[in-house]
Enzyme design. Structure first.
Site, PDB file in Angstrom:
ATOM      1  N   ASP A  91       0.861  -1.168   0.000  1.00  0.00           N
ATOM      2  CA  ASP A  91       0.000   0.000   0.000  1.00  0.00           C
ATOM      3  C   ASP A  91       0.909   1.233   0.000  1.00  0.00           C
ATOM      4  O   ASP A  91       2.063   1.163   0.409  1.00  0.00           O
ATOM      5  CB  ASP A  91      -0.924  -0.019   1.226  1.00  0.00           C
ATOM      6  CG  ASP A  91      -2.071   0.966   1.068  1.00  0.00           C
ATOM      7  OD1 ASP A  91      -2.931   1.030   1.951  1.00  0.00           O
ATOM      8  OD2 ASP A  91      -2.094   1.701   0.044  1.00  0.00           O
ATOM      9  N   GLY A  94      -0.548   6.670   2.079  1.00  0.00           N
ATOM     10  CA  GLY A  94      -1.456   7.776   2.366  1.00  0.00           C
ATOM     11  C   GLY A  94      -2.420   7.413   3.477  1.00  0.00           C
ATOM     12  O   GLY A  94      -2.583   8.131   4.457  1.00  0.00           O
ATOM     13  N   PHE A  95      -3.013   6.256   3.364  1.00  0.00           N
ATOM     14  CA  PHE A  95      -4.012   5.814   4.355  1.00  0.00           C
ATOM     15  C   PHE A  95      -3.361   5.642   5.716  1.00  0.00           C
ATOM     16  O   PHE A  95      -3.903   6.050   6.745  1.00  0.00           O
ATOM     17  CB  PHE A  95      -4.634   4.503   3.907  1.00  0.00           C
ATOM     18  CG  PHE A  95      -5.655   3.966   4.881  1.00  0.00           C
ATOM     19  CD1 PHE A  95      -5.318   2.968   5.771  1.00  0.00           C
ATOM     20  CD2 PHE A  95      -6.932   4.513   4.919  1.00  0.00           C
ATOM     21  CE1 PHE A  95      -6.253   2.494   6.677  1.00  0.00           C
ATOM     22  CE2 PHE A  95      -7.869   4.039   5.816  1.00  0.00           C
ATOM     23  CZ  PHE A  95      -7.525   3.026   6.702  1.00  0.00           C
ATOM     24  N   ASP A 270      -7.561  -7.462   1.422  1.00  0.00           N
ATOM     25  CA  ASP A 270      -6.570  -7.525   2.508  1.00  0.00           C
ATOM     26  C   ASP A 270      -7.246  -7.019   3.774  1.00  0.00           C
ATOM     27  O   ASP A 270      -8.108  -6.130   3.693  1.00  0.00           O
ATOM     28  CB  ASP A 270      -5.354  -6.627   2.198  1.00  0.00           C
ATOM     29  CG  ASP A 270      -5.593  -5.192   2.656  1.00  0.00           C
ATOM     30  OD1 ASP A 270      -6.221  -4.431   1.892  1.00  0.00           O
ATOM     31  OD2 ASP A 270      -5.203  -4.864   3.790  1.00  0.00           O
ATOM     32  N   CYS A 308     -11.082 -28.460   9.560  1.00  0.00           N
ATOM     33  CA  CYS A 308      -9.924 -27.705   9.048  1.00  0.00           C
ATOM     34  C   CYS A 308      -8.687 -28.598   8.961  1.00  0.00           C
ATOM     35  O   CYS A 308      -8.436 -29.420   9.836  1.00  0.00           O
ATOM     36  CB  CYS A 308      -9.650 -26.518   9.982  1.00  0.00           C
ATOM     37  SG  CYS A 308      -8.252 -25.515   9.486  1.00  0.00           S
ATOM     38  N   CYS A 310      -5.525 -27.399   8.764  1.00  0.00           N
ATOM     39  CA  CYS A 310      -4.290 -26.633   9.060  1.00  0.00           C
ATOM     40  C   CYS A 310      -3.488 -27.326  10.165  1.00  0.00           C
ATOM     41  O   CYS A 310      -3.991 -28.188  10.889  1.00  0.00           O
ATOM     42  CB  CYS A 310      -4.641 -25.199   9.453  1.00  0.00           C
ATOM     43  SG  CYS A 310      -5.098 -24.972  11.174  1.00  0.00           S
ATOM     44  N   CYS A 313      -5.110 -27.238  13.686  1.00  0.00           N
ATOM     45  CA  CYS A 313      -6.277 -28.110  13.890  1.00  0.00           C
ATOM     46  C   CYS A 313      -5.914 -29.585  13.835  1.00  0.00           C
ATOM     47  O   CYS A 313      -6.600 -30.421  14.416  1.00  0.00           O
ATOM     48  CB  CYS A 313      -7.347 -27.787  12.854  1.00  0.00           C
ATOM     49  SG  CYS A 313      -8.077 -26.171  13.143  1.00  0.00           S
ATOM     50  N   HIS A 339      -4.098 -20.763  11.937  1.00  0.00           N
ATOM     51  CA  HIS A 339      -5.468 -21.213  11.658  1.00  0.00           C
ATOM     52  C   HIS A 339      -6.289 -20.133  10.952  1.00  0.00           C
ATOM     53  O   HIS A 339      -6.949 -20.392   9.949  1.00  0.00           O
ATOM     54  CB  HIS A 339      -6.198 -21.636  12.930  1.00  0.00           C
ATOM     55  CG  HIS A 339      -7.652 -21.887  12.649  1.00  0.00           C
ATOM     56  ND1 HIS A 339      -8.103 -23.034  12.025  1.00  0.00           N
ATOM     57  CD2 HIS A 339      -8.737 -21.081  12.815  1.00  0.00           C
ATOM     58  CE1 HIS A 339      -9.404 -22.946  11.834  1.00  0.00           C
ATOM     59  NE2 HIS A 339      -9.817 -21.756  12.300  1.00  0.00           N
TER      60      HIS A 339
HETATM   61  C1  LIG Z   1      -8.314   2.564  10.548  1.00  0.00           C
HETATM   62  O1  LIG Z   1      -9.360   1.611  10.466  1.00  0.00           O
HETATM   63  C2  LIG Z   1      -8.922   0.330  10.177  1.00  0.00           C
HETATM   64  O2  LIG Z   1      -8.526   0.220   8.793  1.00  0.00           O
HETATM   65  C3  LIG Z   1      -8.831  -1.093   8.333  1.00  0.00           C
HETATM   66  C4  LIG Z   1      -9.017  -1.396   6.932  1.00  0.00           C
HETATM   67  N1  LIG Z   1      -9.742  -0.391   6.231  1.00  0.00           N
HETATM   68  C5  LIG Z   1      -9.127   0.180   5.195  1.00  0.00           C
HETATM   69  N2  LIG Z   1      -9.721   1.064   4.377  1.00  0.00           N
HETATM   70  C6  LIG Z   1      -8.756   1.485   3.518  1.00  0.00           C
HETATM   71  C7  LIG Z   1      -8.790   2.460   2.523  1.00  0.00           C
HETATM   72  C8  LIG Z   1      -7.595   2.754   1.833  1.00  0.00           C
HETATM   73  C9  LIG Z   1      -7.549   3.803   0.828  1.00  0.00           C
HETATM   74  O3  LIG Z   1      -8.555   4.469   0.527  1.00  0.00           O
HETATM   75  N3  LIG Z   1      -6.368   4.059   0.239  1.00  0.00           N
HETATM   76  C10 LIG Z   1      -5.232   3.352   0.533  1.00  0.00           C
HETATM   77  N4  LIG Z   1      -4.082   3.662  -0.115  1.00  0.00           N
HETATM   78  N5  LIG Z   1      -5.235   2.346   1.438  1.00  0.00           N
HETATM   79  C11 LIG Z   1      -6.393   2.047   2.114  1.00  0.00           C
HETATM   80  C12 LIG Z   1      -6.383   1.053   3.104  1.00  0.00           C
HETATM   81  C13 LIG Z   1      -7.557   0.785   3.815  1.00  0.00           C
HETATM   82  N6  LIG Z   1      -7.829  -0.060   4.869  1.00  0.00           N
HETATM   83  C14 LIG Z   1     -10.121  -1.386   9.037  1.00  0.00           C
HETATM   84  O4  LIG Z   1     -10.000  -2.755   9.376  1.00  0.00           O
HETATM   85  C15 LIG Z   1     -10.166  -2.847  10.815  1.00  0.00           C
HETATM   86  C16 LIG Z   1     -11.620  -3.153  11.076  1.00  0.00           C
HETATM   87  C17 LIG Z   1      -9.228  -3.880  11.366  1.00  0.00           C
HETATM   88  O5  LIG Z   1      -9.824  -1.539  11.338  1.00  0.00           O
HETATM   89  C18 LIG Z   1     -10.080  -0.595  10.349  1.00  0.00           C
END
Ligand SMILES: CO[C@@H]1O[C@H](CNc2nc3cc4c(=O)[nH]c(N)nc4cc3[nH]2)[C@H]2OC(C)(C)O[C@@H]12
Length: 376
Positions: A91, A94-95, A270, A308, A310, A313, A339
């Site tokens: 990835d 940015g996120f 993912d 399972c 694995c 298990c 698992h």
């Molecule tokens: C902060 O909350 C957690 O984030 C997890 C996954 N949710 C998610 N949305 C995403 C959106 C983007 C995106 O728009 N751009 C890029 N580059 N990467 C992304 C990656 C992402 N990952 C949630 O999963 C749990 C429930 C574990 O906590 C949440």
């Protein structure tokens, strides 16, 4: 051909395909275990091969922060550094900047932020995140994008989307003259944004399709929006995105979320849930979710999941795993993670079989009845 679409279920948008990378072919629908810092937590590459993982996820932000992409380059790239010779998707960072640290500043050039480790200032630009991913040597790279917070105003989503499209254009330019560093090909995915506004989602998808990327992610979801909105936007985006290109729904999700999204035409997933929940003592089984720490499993001689195959298990009881959790033993984390990752990969493999037999929807309805239960 990077992506072969083998078959689309006649009764839904569910697809079976193959992604061809220089680190192996990946049958889709596929789940990518998250290995943020160059390791899928609690698992060795040997464990990952034993559960048939074909691609894992790494994070540009974390690896840039520590140990640094230049060091990883000196070590021969991320595959060699972490001893993983199958595929890696990274990835773009940015996120992670938004979700890790309150945002410092975003402008037309990129994202200025402070390191969560030492407070130093850095600026992610479309160019820098591609340079980092080139040094890492990921088989699939993501463009720099902005994931708008949920909820966002329409105005914010519009402005943010324009920025993401501009950054994708810059990245596509750079990618057109791409020279990989380690001899294996690297592919670049765009990321559709637009919040929960369908007209902005359409604008985003069409602008990115004009730039002709090898694959398209649906971003901006799994960030707290209601599930029905997540599925509605996903369904809307897959109507527009090219049929012959892979679709990747970022950050999703629970097992049932993945099955719902597969029905709506998504190929790649993912999420940290299988690995994170395993470390907290929650495992997913063909009979439902199970909190292994609970006293009811104290003398339970059964495996986590009798159906399972694995390593966990086949060799250990629920009583033993519960003991390991209570004793804070590291082996408990490893066995539960083996698992859960095995379960997610088994689930998408079963989905693929159902798609090829044109009975995905009926298979999904049957399996959802069981996996969404809680094992008492
Ligand atoms: C902060 O909350 C957690 O984030 C997890 C996954 N949710 C998610 N949305 C995403 C959106 C983007 C995106 O728009 N751009 C890029 N580059 N990467 C992304 C990656 C992402 N990952 C949630 O999963 C749990 C429930 C574990 O906590 C949440």
């Amino acid at each position: 051909m990077f992506f072969d679409l083998k078959h689309t279920d006649v009764n839904s948008k569910a697809r079976a395909g193959v992604l061809n990378t220089d680190h192996g072919s990946i049958e889709t629908p596929i789940f990518m275990p998250v290995g943020t810092q160059g390791t899928v937590k609690a698992l060795s590459p040997r464990d990952l091969k034993e559960v048939n993982a074909s691609i894992i996820l790494g994070n540009t932000y974390h690896l840039y922060m520590r140990p640094g992409h230049r060091l990883i380059e000196k070590m021969g790239g991320l595959h060699r550094f972490m001893g993983w010779d199958r595929a890696i998707l990274t990835d773009s960072g940015g996120f992670q900047v938004f979700s890790l640290k309150e945002l410092r500043k975003i402008d037309d050039e990129g994202i200025l932020f402070q390191s969560h480790l030492d407070g130093s200032y850095h600026k992610f630009t479309p160019q820098l995140v591609l340079e980092i991913q080139r040094s890492l040597g990921s088989d699939i790279m993501m463009v720099l994008d902005e994931c708008p917070p949920y909820p966002s105003t329409r105005d914010y989503a519009l402005k943010s989307n324009q920025l993401t499209i501009d950054w994708a254009r810059q990245a596509r330019e750079i990618f057109s003259g791409w020279q990989p560093l380690y001899g294996h090909r690297q592919w670049l995915f765009a990321i559709v944004q637009g919040g929960t506004f369908k007209d902005i989602r359409e604008q985003s998808a069409r602008a990115l399709m004009e730039l002709d990327f090898p694959g398209y992610a649906i971003g901006g979801l799994a960030v707290g929006e209601p599930k029905d909105e997540m599925f509605d936007i996903t369904d809307f985006c897959t109507e527009i995105l090219p049929e012959q290109k892979p679709r990747y729904l970022m950050g999703v999700g629970m097992p049932d979320d993945i099955l719902e999204a597969i029905e709506r035409g998504v190929d790649m997933f993912d999420c940290v849930i299988p690995t994170r929940n395993a470390r907290n003592g929650t495992v997913f089984t063909t009979e439902g979710k199970m909190v292994l720490k609970s006293a009811r499993f104290k003398e339970d001689t059964k495996p986590v999941d009798a159906n399972c195959q694995c390593y966990t298990c086949k060799n250990f009881s629920r009583a033993y795993l519960r003991h390991l959790y209570n004793a804070n033993e590291i082996l408990g984390l490893t066995l539960a993670t083996i698992h859960n990752v095995h379960f997610y990969l088994w689930l998408v493999r079963q989905a693929r079989k159902a798609i090829l037999q044109d009975n995905y929807v009926s298979w999904k309805e049957r399996i959802l009845q069981k996996i969404t239960r809680v094992v008492e």
